[in-house]
Design a protein around this motif. Structure first.
Motif, PDB file in Angstrom:
ATOM      1  N   ARG A   1       0.866  -1.157  -0.079  1.00 55.42           N
ATOM      2  CA  ARG A   1       0.155   0.030  -0.090  1.00 55.42           C
ATOM      3  C   ARG A   1       0.882   1.179   0.042  1.00 55.42           C
ATOM      4  NH1 ARG A   1      -4.800   2.523   1.707  1.00 55.42           N
ATOM      5  NH2 ARG A   1      -4.468   4.103   3.243  1.00 55.42           N
ATOM      6  N   ALA A   2       1.945   1.192   0.746  1.00 55.33           N
ATOM      7  CA  ALA A   2       2.987   2.320   0.852  1.00 55.33           C
ATOM      8  C   ALA A   2       3.509   2.585  -0.426  1.00 55.33           C
ATOM      9  CB  ALA A   2       3.805   2.164   2.201  1.00 55.33           C
ATOM     10  N   SER A   3       4.013   1.418  -1.059  1.00 54.44           N
ATOM     11  CA  SER A   3       4.612   1.417  -2.332  1.00 54.44           C
ATOM     12  C   SER A   3       3.803   1.949  -3.294  1.00 54.44           C
ATOM     13  CB  SER A   3       4.968  -0.145  -2.809  1.00 54.44           C
ATOM     14  OG  SER A   3       5.750  -0.606  -1.420  1.00 54.44           O
ATOM     15  N   PHE A   4       2.470   1.628  -3.199  1.00 57.76           N
ATOM     16  CA  PHE A   4       1.690   2.420  -4.355  1.00 57.76           C
ATOM     17  C   PHE A   4       1.377   3.758  -4.129  1.00 57.76           C
ATOM     18  CE2 PHE A   4      -2.816   4.169  -4.675  1.00 57.76           C
ATOM     19  CZ  PHE A   4      -2.925   3.995  -6.055  1.00 57.76           C
ATOM     20  N   GLY A   5       1.410   4.175  -2.710  1.00 63.20           N
ATOM     21  CA  GLY A   5       1.379   5.693  -2.247  1.00 63.20           C
ATOM     22  C   GLY A   5       2.450   6.527  -2.867  1.00 63.20           C
ATOM     23  N   ILE A   6       3.581   6.049  -2.806  1.00 66.62           N
ATOM     24  CA  ILE A   6       4.912   6.603  -3.397  1.00 66.62           C
ATOM     25  C   ILE A   6       4.867   6.472  -4.847  1.00 66.62           C
ATOM     26  CG2 ILE A   6       7.367   6.552  -3.555  1.00 66.62           C
ATOM     27  CD1 ILE A   6       6.475   7.662  -0.946  1.00 66.62           C
ATOM     28  N   ASN A   7       4.676   5.499  -5.539  1.00 64.28           N
ATOM     29  CA  ASN A   7       4.512   5.305  -7.046  1.00 64.28           C
ATOM     30  C   ASN A   7       3.500   6.455  -7.511  1.00 64.28           C
ATOM     31  OD1 ASN A   7       6.115   3.260  -6.947  1.00 64.28           O
ATOM     32  ND2 ASN A   7       4.779   1.731  -7.175  1.00 64.28           N
ATOM     33  N   LEU A   8       2.305   6.520  -6.982  1.00 59.13           N
ATOM     34  CA  LEU A   8       1.403   7.531  -7.334  1.00 59.13           C
ATOM     35  C   LEU A   8       1.827   8.858  -7.153  1.00 59.13           C
ATOM     36  CD1 LEU A   8      -1.525   7.940  -8.258  1.00 59.13           C
ATOM     37  CD2 LEU A   8      -2.336   7.908  -5.869  1.00 59.13           C
ATOM     38  N   LEU A   9       2.347   9.120  -5.983  1.00 54.79           N
ATOM     39  CA  LEU A   9       2.783  10.394  -5.575  1.00 54.79           C
ATOM     40  C   LEU A   9       3.901  11.108  -6.799  1.00 54.79           C
ATOM     41  CD1 LEU A   9       3.048  12.917  -3.595  1.00 54.79           C
ATOM     42  CD2 LEU A   9       4.763  11.903  -2.730  1.00 54.79           C
ATOM     43  N   GLU A  10       4.923  10.284  -6.982  1.00 50.28           N
ATOM     44  CA  GLU A  10       5.608  10.454  -8.085  1.00 50.28           C
ATOM     45  C   GLU A  10       5.358  10.635  -9.505  1.00 50.28           C
ATOM     46  OE1 GLU A  10       8.935   7.579  -7.552  1.00 50.28           O
ATOM     47  OE2 GLU A  10       9.913   8.610  -5.971  1.00 50.28           O
ATOM     48  N   SER A  11       4.402   9.815  -9.756  1.00 47.85           N
ATOM     49  CA  SER A  11       3.860  10.053 -11.215  1.00 47.85           C
ATOM     50  C   SER A  11       3.071  11.179 -11.311  1.00 47.85           C
ATOM     51  CB  SER A  11       3.039   8.767 -11.446  1.00 47.85           C
ATOM     52  OG  SER A  11       1.968   8.492 -10.859  1.00 47.85           O
TER      53      SER A  11
END
Length: 488
Positions: free
Chosen positions: A406-416
């Protein structure tokens, strides 16, 4: 009915055989008066009737001598009677904290109402010190110590408030109440002070924040893109349901209870213009969320298609035929080989209760007792299968949890989103990420931005100071690259 013994065996830190068991089904009994006998001296005829409402996996604490712990179990039953919501996992946590206290009491040979004048000699104060000692030795985390002492304080407060104990003990002081004022900001940015009740046994658990963790329903460690690739590659040889559950968490940010309680009917909606399924989850949808919060998940179309294909495959249909819902359209999407869900939904608990009462619901199938699931099979899969597989090629790979996806998704989404919208629109990006992750407090979302900035700053500073300072470091390293020992 046979009980289910807890896997938590007597704690080696205490000389005690006390344990906690789970009753597969717990019911209250009520007295039903059936009439009178002829003589007026005899009491009315009565019988005990089991209440139709049952509670699954209810915890019971057993003393070291094999007898139930009366006051501890009375507290749990009283709590069950006076609260609206029941979740076995919550009650198990409370019971396990009280179990630890009981083990300490038995190990020390102290009665739980041993409260002499000297505070330091009182059992509660001595237990607090033992918890601190265990934390210092690394036997428990500081947060665990805090949770346990707070559970003990709530226990004493409630049994005395409701007069569940002998009146001789009502005047004792297991602890002293302390009141603190906490400064808060409302939605309009106005500061106010809130008076909060505490106690003098509190264990301060404030520790410096971990730079590689995000506090979002637990201490989460986002996996960088390279680590995500390693996990996905290792999953290729795993069973299809595990692949899809991991994909769903990593590409939507869903929590484990949401992933595991997805319904086949959840996939029936149309895709939006961006090729996403706008999936409603939370209370009233049959798909669980934290605290039942209603929100919308955006699920990529390619994943929706794969999930639909899986739901109709032969293996999935066999699992559905063995499940509680059978071929009902609202069956779980993910089921184990024996037809059990990976996480028992709140809806299933209610459906089983309806079957028990009226013989209907749940797809018309019986309500035979089945063990409650809380995602343990997924955690076991990561620990016993996936990680050992990863270590074969990546020995230094760090452990991770399903929640870290879930945290990995959050960082991926933020960066994109930052790449797409630009750094100058950070506020807009944060609001979007907050909505996608379902955060009630923007402070939680802000941690993702701070985490990203912190890692970027740390990498930059680390390289600069190492390249300069190691010019003058006397080291046994054989080779040095750019002023930094290559083996450091």
């Amino acid at each position: 009915m046979a009980d289910k013994t807890s896997k938590k065996q007597p704690c080696a830190r205490y000389d005690s055989l006390a344990r906690r068991i789970l009753l597969p089904e717990f019911r209250f009994q009520r007295v039903h008066f059936t009439g009178h006998v002829n003589t007026h001296l005899a009491p009315p005829l009565q019988e005990f009737v089991a209440d139709p409402l049952s509670y699954r996996n209810f915890p019971v604490i057993i003393q070291g001598n094999g007898e139930p712990w009366d006051i501890g179990n009375l507290y749990l039953v009283h709590k069950l009677q006076t609260e609206i919501n029941y979740e076995s996992r919550t009650y198990r946590g409370i019971a396990d904290h009280l179990l630890d206290y009981l083990r300490f009491s038995e190990s020390e040979g102290l009665d739980i109402f041993y409260f002499p004048v000297n505070d330091r000699l009182k059992i509660t104060y001595r237990y607090r010190q033992r918890l601190i000692d265990q934390a210092v030795l690394g036997q428990i985390g500081l947060g665990t110590g805090t949770a346990r002492i707070n559970a003990v304080v709530k226990f004493y407060r409630e049994i005395m408030r409701c007069r569940l104990v002998d009146e001789n003990f009502l005047g004792v002081e297991p602890f002293k109440d302390v009141y603190k004022y906490i400064s808060t900001l409302n939605n309009y940015g106005i500061a106010s002070a809130v008076k909060v009740q505490s106690h003098n046994l509190a264990i301060k658990s404030r520790v410096s924040s971990e730079p590689d963790r995000i506090s979002d329903g637990g201490k989460l460690r986002p996996l960088d893109v390279e680590d995500q690739e390693i996990v996905l590659k290792s999953l290729l040889s795993s069973s299809r349901e595990y692949q899809l559950m991991f994909y769903f968490a990593l590409f939507t940010g869903a929590r484990i209870q949401t992933v595991c309680t997805l319904r086949i009917s959840s996939l029936s909606g149309p895709l939006d213009k961006d090729g996403m399924l706008r999936l409603k989850i939370g209370m009233g949808t049959g798909v669980d969320t934290k605290s039942g919060k209603r929100m919308v998940l955006l699920v990529p179309g390619w994943l929706v298609n794969d999930l639909k294909i899986y739901s109709k495959c032969e293996d999935s249909l066999k699992r559905q035929s063995r499940s509680f819902y059978r071929d009902a359209g609202d069956n779980y999407l993910f089921l184990s080989k024996n037809g059990n869900p990976y996480y028992t939904s709140k809806t299933e608990l209610l459906d089983r209760r309806e079957v028990q009462r009226y013989g209907s619901g749940g797809g018309g199938h019986n309500a035979d007792l089945a063990p409650l699931q809380d995602g343990a099979a997924i955690r076991q899969f990561i620990t016993e299968i996936l990680l050992p597989k990863i270590y074969l090629e990546h020995a230094d790979f760090q452990k991770f949890t399903f929640h870290d996806l879930r945290a990995s998704f959050g960082i991926n989404l933020l960066e994109s989103e930052l790449d797409a919208r630009g750094e100058g629109r950070t506020t807009e990006v944060l609001e979007y990420v907050q909505q996608r992750l379902g955060h009630s407090d923007k402070k939680t979302t802000l941690q993702y931005l701070n985490y990203k900035s912190r890692l970027k700053w740390r990498a930059s500073v680390q390289g600069k100071y190492e390249s300069r300072l190691f010019k003058y470091v006397n080291t046994s390293a054989v080779s040095v690259v750019a002023g930094v020992p290559s083996d450091l």
